[in-house]
Design a protein around this motif. Structure first.
Motif, short mmCIF file in Angstrom:
data_model
loop_
_atom_site.label_atom_id
_atom_site.label_comp_id
_atom_site.label_asym_id
_atom_site.label_seq_id
_atom_site.Cartn_x
_atom_site.Cartn_y
_atom_site.Cartn_z
N CYS A 51 0.83 -1.21 0.00
CA CYS A 51 0.00 0.00 0.00
C CYS A 51 0.87 1.26 0.00
O CYS A 51 1.84 1.33 0.74
N LEU A 108 0.64 4.93 -2.73
CA LEU A 108 0.72 5.36 -4.13
C LEU A 108 2.03 6.06 -4.42
O LEU A 108 2.56 5.98 -5.52
N GLY A 117 -3.12 2.15 -3.36
CA GLY A 117 -3.13 3.22 -2.38
C GLY A 117 -3.56 2.67 -1.03
O GLY A 117 -4.05 1.54 -0.93
N LEU A 118 -3.35 3.46 0.02
CA LEU A 118 -3.94 3.08 1.31
C LEU A 118 -5.45 3.00 1.08
O LEU A 118 -6.03 3.94 0.53
N PRO A 119 -6.10 1.91 1.46
CA PRO A 119 -7.52 1.76 1.13
C PRO A 119 -8.41 2.67 1.97
O PRO A 119 -9.04 2.23 2.93
N GLN A 139 -10.38 3.39 -3.46
CA GLN A 139 -9.15 2.72 -3.07
C GLN A 139 -9.44 1.41 -2.33
O GLN A 139 -8.66 0.46 -2.41
N THR A 140 -10.58 1.35 -1.61
CA THR A 140 -10.92 0.08 -0.96
C THR A 140 -11.43 -0.92 -1.99
O THR A 140 -11.15 -2.13 -1.89
N ASP A 193 2.17 9.31 1.62
CA ASP A 193 1.17 8.33 1.20
C ASP A 193 -0.17 8.55 1.88
O ASP A 193 -1.22 8.30 1.28
N SER A 195 -3.66 9.47 -0.28
CA SER A 195 -4.90 8.70 -0.18
C SER A 195 -6.03 9.52 0.43
O SER A 195 -7.19 9.37 0.03
N PHE A 219 -9.66 10.43 -1.38
CA PHE A 219 -10.93 10.20 -0.66
C PHE A 219 -11.74 11.49 -0.55
O PHE A 219 -12.96 11.50 -0.79
N ASN A 271 -5.07 9.42 -9.72
CA ASN A 271 -6.18 8.67 -9.12
C ASN A 271 -7.41 9.53 -8.85
O ASN A 271 -8.48 8.99 -8.59
N THR A 331 -13.20 3.98 6.66
CA THR A 331 -13.60 5.20 5.95
C THR A 331 -14.87 5.76 6.58
O THR A 331 -15.02 6.98 6.72
#
Ligand code: SF4
Length: 471
Positions: free
Chosen positions: A254, A256, A281-283, A288-289, A338, A342, A346, A373, A445
């Motif tokens: 993880c 990006l 990426g970090l979800p 990203q999830t 990172d 992310s 989001f 992204n 999230t």
């Protein structure tokens, strides 16, 4: 805007280009060996040892303890003036002897501080001598893994990632004839909270897939109470797990910004051991999830587990419920690259414009990671690498953010601006529960989303003359 506190009132005069200032005032990064110590704390039975002065270990211990609120032992080779002049060989060997005798560790993680790096200590030679001399004397010593962490060249996140790479490079064994059964997927999540580590394990379990988290400090830095002091808390990725990584079914790394780095733990597994590598990426957020879900769907051949589908549906419903509170709001996001990347992606997803994305790192890859992204942010955001809080402050008047998102380090600025601060990243040392802040997956999230919406609603109430109780 209220008067800023003295240490923010006069930004340090800076030379160099605006992107890469030559000096900083309260930067959006911390000491590189701190990241190394954090990563080593996620390896079972491991003692972090700093080759350098006692003060570095004390500073890092203080930061980690105030964030995680757990005891954190960090050994030091305890440089004196003599070692700074004549070299730290004797101190290092002495420290390794002491650590071995007192802790009986499975591994000693050695990170070099600014001082020993500046002196040019030849660590492979010093550690090699130690192991050779011990073997000649018939003394069993724990293995050592060294990572080079000059803080003047990097950030705490880079120290963390370089340590994960050093662990994998030193310990993961390539597949061998007769020992080819695949081992669980390697999940390299980056610098996330213990609660997020636990959530990632649950996320994988929902797909009926075990994973090897590297590193895993979900227990060592967020454990229960002890009746007696334990020198080394239980938990962590074992050395055996690390050795088996070369046969992992896949590796999921993880970050990006990290994905643009030439040499990482993931690239090592891919090149040396032919482990298929997914770089995500970090979800955080749906996009990203979903990308992480897609990897597990491919890996397991299963449809999305019902539990995760429900979590996703609830998150989408929350996005719809709250869009009127969020649309067009402006945020400043700061911290490790990172996390900033992310979070920005989001925020774009929920209608908040991350007008300033400021990171302490200088990879040169942050802007591309965000815009590739979240192309909808093109020409709407400023991305600042090598940034500090003086830098952010300079842009505040023009940007007029509605909120700040990042570590506790932004508190003074948020207070002066009278806007909410949503705390995440490292360090969070002015609130309880930093180790339980969740950002990842649909469920994490959801928690972050609710915190952001409620922070904005609370600010609206606080600034209202009427004081609406129904918003
Ligand atoms: S001298 Fe360098 S290694 Fe030591 S605490 Fe300061 S930044 Fe970290």
């Amino acid at each position: 805007m209220k008067a800023l506190p003295p240490d923010h009132a006069h930004p340090t005069p800076r030379g160099g280009t605006p992107e890469f200032p030559s000096a900083s005032t309260n930067p959006c990064k911390l000491c590189t060996p701190l990241g190394a110590c954090l990563a080593f704390k996620g390896i079972a039975g491991t003692v972090p040892l700093l080759h350098g002065s006692q003060g570095c270990a004390t500073y890092i211990r203080r930061y980690l303890i105030s964030h995680f609120r757990e005891p954190v032992d960090i050994a030091s080779s305890n440089f004196s003036e003599d070692s700074a002049v004549f070299g730290g060989r004797r101190n290092l060997h002495h420290a390794l002897d002491n650590v071995g005798r007192q802790y009986h560790p499975d591994l000693v993680g050695v990170a070099t501080t600014c001082l020993s790096e500046t002196m040019g200590e030849n660590m492979p030679m010093l550690l090699g001598e130690y192991h050779r001399e011990s073997a000649a004397d018939g003394l069993a010593r724990p293995p050592t893994v060294h990572v080079s962490t000059p803080s003047y060249k990097g950030t705490h996140a880079e120290g963390f990632n370089d340590t994960v790479r050093a662990l994998v490079e030193s310990l993961a064994l390539p597949p061998r004839a007769g020992l080819n059964a695949p081992t669980p997927p390697a999940l390299l999540p980056g610098m996330v909270s213990p609660a997020d580590l636990r959530h990632l394990r649950d996320f994988a379990a929902a797909w009926q897939s075990p994973v090897t988290l590297v590193p895993d400090y979900s227990e060592t830095l967020d454990g229960g109470t002890w009746s007696d002091y334990e020198r080394m808390p239980t938990g962590g990725t074992t050395v055996t797990d690390l050795r088996a990584l070369g046969r992992a079914a896949v590796a999921i790394e993880c970050g990006l910004v990290l994905a643009g780095a030439k040499a990482t733990a993931g690239t090592h597994l891919a090149r040396r051991c032919e482990v298929p590598l997914h770089r995500l990426g970090l979800p955080i957020g749906l996009r990203q999830t979903d990308a992480l879900s897609d990897v597990f769907a491919d890996l397991t051949g299963r449809p999305t587990p019902l539990r995760l589908a429900h979590e996703r549906a609830r998150l989408v419903d929350a996005y719809v419920d709250a869009h009127k509170y969020l649309s067009g709001r402006k945020a400043i996001v700061y911290g490790e690259e990172d996390l900033v990347a992310s979070l920005a992606i989001f925020l774009a997803e929920i209608g908040i414009v991350p007008v300033l994305c400021a990171a302490g790192g200088r990879s040169g890859r942050l802007e591309k990671a965000i815009l590739t992204n979240a192309p909808e942010l093109a020409n709407r955001i400023e991305v600042r690498e090598g940034s500090d809080f003086a830098d952010i402050e300079e842009r505040i008047t023009a940007l007029k953010p509605d909120l700040l998102i990042g570590s506790s380090k932004g508190y003074k600025l948020a207070r002066a601006l009278d806007v909410p601060l949503v705390r995440c990243g490292f360090p969070v040392h002015d609130r309880l529960g930093a180790q339980r802040i969740q950002l990842l997956g649909y469920a994490g999230t959801q928690q972050l989303f609710d915190r952001i919406v409620n922070a904005l609603l609370e600010a609206k109430q606080a600034h209202s003359e009427i004081g609406y109780s129904y918003l």
